[in-house]
Structures are given as C-alpha cells and as structure tokens.
Design an enzyme around this catalytic site. Structure first.
Site, short mmCIF file in Angstrom:
data_model
loop_
_atom_site.label_atom_id
_atom_site.label_comp_id
_atom_site.label_asym_id
_atom_site.label_seq_id
_atom_site.Cartn_x
_atom_site.Cartn_y
_atom_site.Cartn_z
N HIS A 10 -11.42 -6.03 8.45
CA HIS A 10 -12.06 -5.78 7.16
C HIS A 10 -13.36 -5.01 7.34
CE1 HIS A 10 -9.42 -9.22 6.37
NE2 HIS A 10 -9.44 -8.88 5.09
N GLU A 52 0.81 -1.22 0.00
CA GLU A 52 0.00 0.00 0.00
C GLU A 52 0.84 1.27 0.00
OE1 GLU A 52 -2.66 -3.25 1.02
OE2 GLU A 52 -0.70 -2.67 1.80
#
Length: 639
Positions: A445, A378
C-alpha cells in the site's frame, strides 16, 4: 458465408507464397460470425476475434483496405503498425482484438454501459474462444456485466482446441454455458455450424436484450478445421474427429439445403462465386500495387497520442485554503459539472466516498449511474473505462491504492497505451493512483510506481506535489483525450495546505514549476519528495538552489531543467521510488546528453534503497531517502 470462405482460401494460397506473414483460419466457423452480425443492427458494436472474418465482410468493409491491413500497407486500418485483425473501425462499429484476448470482454462492458447510460437500447456482442474463458478477464467481465445488468452478448466459440490443448484439459464442466448460472446470467447453447439456428436464435435474443437490458452468455459448438494458425498444423487432432466435423461444414450443408429447397441453383452458385472471385482479385490488385509503407519518424511519434487542443481556464482571484485531498475532490466535482458524460468508477467510491473520502457526497449530487461502485476487479474496470471512451464518454477510475494497478496492468500498457497509435482510437481515461510511503502501510500500500508507466509510450503521467497543481492538473487530465495516470501521494492528502482558486481552472502538461530560485545547484524532484527537498533547504539557508517540481513526468519539461542546470552547473535529482530504473535515471541521462559542458560536478541521484517498502517506522525511515538527501546535497555543493 461464401465470401469469407473464398477470401480465406485465397489468403492460404498467398501465405504459402510468402505474401502474407500469418493466418488464423476460421474455415468451418463462418456461420457464427455471419449469423451474429446479421442478427445485430448496423449501429451495434461487435468485438470479434481473429477467426471472425465473416464479421468484417458482413459489415461490408472495403476489401482493398482489409487486404492492405494484412499486407502491412499504409492504407490499412493500422497504417502498417499492426497485423491481422488487431484493429477497430468506428465507421463499421467493429472493435478489434489484441493478442492478450481477455481485455476485449471488459471493453464490451464499457460500450454496453455507455449504451445503457445514454438509453440507446443497443446490444454489444463480444467474441472469445473456449481457451479465453480461462483468463481472469472473462470472469471479471461477466461478473461486472451481471452486477450492472449490461446488454452484452458474450459469444464463446467452442471449437475444441486452444492451440493444441483440448477442452478436456482446459475446463472441468460439461458446457461452458453452465458458467452462466454462477453469474446469475441467462445462457444458451447453439449449434455454431447451423447458420439458420445461429441467426434466428441470436436475432430473438438480441431483440429481447434491447427490450430488457441484461447480459447473455452463448456457447457456440463448432470446430476448428485448420491449425490455431497455419504454421501449427493439425497433427494433434485425431483424424476421425476431423472427418466427423468435415461433414458438418456450415457452408456446404447450407448450400445443399438451399438447393434441396429449390431456393438456389448450381448456376446461381456459380454466378455468385464468380462475382466474389472478381471482387477479391480486383481488391487484391489494389492492395498489391500500393507502395510499401515508408517510415516517417514524425508521423510515428505524432500518432502515439491523440492531438490535445489544450484550453487554458485561468483561475479567478477568489481563493480558499484547501488540503491536498480537498483540491483533488473539488477538481473532480467541477470536472463532473463540466462533462455530462464523465463517469467515475472505483471500489467503495459511492456512498462510502472512497477509502480516502475524495468522492464523499458525490452520489447525492451526481447519482449512482455516474458514481459507480465496482467489484474488486481492476482489470475489468479499466477495460470498462476504455469501452466508455470508445462509446464517446469519459471515465475516471480510482485505484484504491496505486499498488493495485498491477492487477490491471495488461489493459493499461497493452490496450489503453497502444490503441491510438494502432488504429486512431483514443483512450479518454484517467486512472487516479493514491500512492507513496511514509505512512506505515508496508509493501502493498506504499509503492510509488510511476516508472512502470513512464516507460510505456502512449501514457501520460502526472504527479503533483501541491493542492493548487493537483486541482488544475486533474482538470487538464480529464479534458485530455489520452490515457493519464494521475499520482496522488497519500502522505500529502491531509498534511499539505495551500490557497487554491475556488473556480474551475487548468494547468498545461509538460510545464514544470520552479518553486525556489538560486545559483549554486539545481534540485529536481516531484511528489512528496519536493517537500523533503524544501525542508532540507530550510535547514540549510546558506545553500542557494533552484528547486524544480516536475509536476508531469510524461510529458517532461526538459527545457526548464536544462536552463536551470546551465545556470547553476550542478544537478541533484530526488525521487521516492527506488533508484534503479526510476525517473531520476532518465533525467540524469538527459542532462548528461544535453548539458555536459555546463556541469561543474557529477549529477547525483538520491532515491529509496532497492528493497520492497517495509512496514515498521525505523525500517521505513531507513528505506526512504529523506535523510540521505541532505548528505548528498552538501557533498555536491562541496565538490
């Protein structure tokens, strides 16, 4: 090499006199900065560090402006907002560092990617020290550059110490160049104190990289003759080692070489030094005589973001029913058609179409150069997106889940958010953030972490609740030249449908939507929580409420909020995020400060409990505020 050496010697004197605040010396390393810069073309980007003064002088930056930068004057590159070499300048194709060191490596990837996409055949050079090679950004950036065969010249200045930590305590390999093998990357070791070797070898390497685009890793062996910065000193360095490297001074040895070859004389050297000395004195006088920078709140606030001339594209009458996820996909597709230099980056977004299938079919329409699968990294990918922006392109990054932004937090809050304020370089980047609970996905998540970013000046935060808003706001986000975090609630993707215009349209930021009107209470929310509020009101038809969907959290539409609260006299704020430190807290404070005399009851905030998000359905139901909202709303009405 002589000019940066003489400037440094003057700066060390000014430091002792208290006229500058800090200095990171590159004395003894000038051959690297000068040699690399001379070997590249003027239109090729260089990303230097704080010991690379030779990059700036070799590119002939105006010394008065450079000195003003170090003195914190308004005419400096950052208008007094940052110090040292923490700046960039598009005019000279130099992109400065930030103190976190690592991000600039990924930025170089983005600039090189733009070069490759535009078929420019240019090289991007980026510097780091041997200490910086231990950062994750280094490994991520090299891996991305190798996988995508980007023409990045990774320059490691191995000068023996990371502050006081010797190389023996930093890495466990003989040469840092050896790491190139692990990335399938060509690597070289160069004597960083030999200007002829630096220049000739880099010139040859750069020419080859233009003809055959690929990354190359170069380790320059050199030494830092002074402290990490002057206050730290060099007591930790063995005296014998300092004496050994003093004999390898690149400037003195090259001077002697030129004299031995009868290329220069003592008189020539004296004349050159006199010219440089006069130039330094003249430009120092200009910088010294400039008035100190004056604080102007309006100027400071206006420079946080690049001005965005919002152009409204109105939807035509033709509509079709779309799910939330389809509206996002359609907005992305139409934006790709609008902007030929827009690139989408993310894990599994190409043939697979992304984990939520938002980009399904995009590869067939736009090709793999614009729909780029990325490694799992990321930080480097967000940095790459910033590099694309520096090179005049646009980027959308799909974070697989908003939770994973934590692995790329540094470039978001320290690079993207601060660049325009510091040196007027915008970040034309949209980060798509699939977020939210109520889907049984557990602690990693399910987060709705918008408050991490609404706190950070320089970032815009968008959080739609309906397909119509999602498409129009996403188009605006991509048009906006500033960094935008675009939150998309996963639970809404396939559960909410709405008639959405089929053509391209935009919705302005900072404009909330009043989706229900009433007189008793103002309900303020955003994202999936808007739907929870509407469900509660449907079950309680006797409650007359204004329902405000904020849509954008930064900028925030305070006018709509205040007007409603002044009308109803009551306010309740519902958010999915846990209570403490969330958006609801700031909205509540703003209402208190601006509408206190209109209130007939305390402001209530309703949010998830202060725990991580649990997995099991009964636990997740207890975590979320859906059921508690109805209780709180009735309590407020009956106050």
């Amino acid at each position: 090499m002589l000019k940066p050496r003489m400037i440094e010697e003057r700066m060390l004197l000014l430091l002792r006199q208290g006229k500058i605040s800090k200095w990171f010396s590159g004395i003894g390393q000038e051959a690297i900065a000068v040699g690399v810069t001379l070997a590249l073309k003027k239109d090729e980007y260089i990303l230097p560090m704080h010991r690379n003064l030779g990059v700036f002088t070799t590119r002939n930056l105006p010394l008065s402006k450079l000195f003003a930068q170090w003195f914190g004057k308004a005419s400096g590159f950052t208008k007094g907002r940052d110090r040292s070499f923490h700046f960039g300048t598009q005019a000279y194709k130099i992109i400065g560092m930030i103190s976190h060191l690592g991000p600039q490596l990924g930025i170089a990837d983005g600039i090189a990617l733009a070069s490759k996409l535009k078929n420019k055949n240019t090289v991007t050079a980026v510097f780091t020290g041997e200490g910086g090679t231990s950062e994750g950004d280094f490994h991520e950036a090299l891996n991305v550059a190798s996988v995508w065969q980007l023409p990045v010249l990774f320059c490691i200045e191995n000068n023996g110490y990371g502050l006081s930590t010797p190389t023996s305590e930093q890495y466990n390999c003989e040469h840092l160049a050896d790491r190139g093998l692990g990335y399938g990357m060509e690597a070289h070791i160069i004597d960083g104190n030999n200007i002829i070797e630096v220049y000739t070898k880099i010139k040859k390497i750069a020419k080859s990289m233009r003809e055959n685009p690929r990354p190359v890793l170069v380790e320059f062996k050199t030494f830092r003759m002074r402290g990490h910065e002057e206050a730290s000193g060099t007591k930790y360095v063995p005296e014998a080692l300092l004496k050994t490297w003093a004999k390898k001074d690149p400037l003195k040895n090259y001077e002697q070489f030129l004299k031995n070859k009868n290329i220069i004389t003592d008189a020539f050297e004296a004349n050159i030094k006199a010219e440089i000395d006069a130039e330094i004195k003249h430009n120092l006088d200009l910088a010294f005589t400039e008035n100190n920078v004056v604080f102007n709140e309006s100027n400071e606030l206006n420079d946080v973001f690049k001005y965005f001339d919002f152009h409204e594209f109105n939807p035509k009458t033709e509509e079709k029913e779309l799910r939330f996820v389809d509206a996002i996909s359609e907005g992305l597709k139409q934006s790709m058609q609008q902007h030929k230099y827009l690139v989408i980056l993310g894990q599994d977004i190409a043939e697979y179409g992304g984990v939520f299938k938002v980009t399904e079919g995009f590869v067939n329409q736009f090709g793999k150069e614009r729909i780029k699968n990325t490694p799992i990294c990321e930080s480097a990918i967000i940095e790459t997106a910033m590099g694309l922006s520096i090179a005049g392109m646009k980027a959308v990054v799909e974070l697989q889940f908003a939770d994973f932004i934590s692995s790329g937090f540094n470039p978001v809050v320290n690079y993207l958010a601060k660049s325009h304020y510091r040196w007027q370089q915008n970040a034309d980047v949209v980060l798509r953030m699939p977020c939210g609970a109520d889907v049984g996905a557990g602690p990693f998540h399910s987060q709705t972490n918008e408050a991490w970013f609404t706190k950070t000046p320089g970032l815009k935060v968008v959080y739609p609740a309906f397909p119509y808003d999602a498409k129009g706001l996403l188009n605006t986000a991509i048009n906006d030249p500033n960094p935008v975090l675009f939150f998309e609630h996963k639970a809404l993707y396939r559960s909410v449908r709405q008639l959405v215009p089929t053509n391209y349209y935009t919705i302005p930021f900072g404009s909330a939507s009043v989706i229900k009107k009433g007189t008793q209470v103002t309900v303020i929310s955003y994202g999936a929580a808007v739907h929870w509020a509407l469900e509660t009101l449907t079950k309680n038809p006797d409650i007359s409420a204004d329902v405000i969907d904020l849509r954008t959290l930064q900028p925030l539409d305070t006018e709509t909020i205040f007007n409603s609260v002044k009308k109803t006299g009551r306010a309740i704020i519902l958010q999915e995020d846990s209570l403490f430190g969330g958006v609801a807290s700031d909205v509540s404070a703003l209402i208190t400060e601006n509408c206190f005399e209109y209130l007939d009851a305390p402001i209530l905030r309703v949010a998830s409990i202060n725990t991580p998000i649990p997995f099991a359905k009964p636990l997740e139901d207890g975590y979320l505020p859906k059921n508690r909202f109805e209780i709180a709303l009735k309590k407020l009405i009956n106050y």
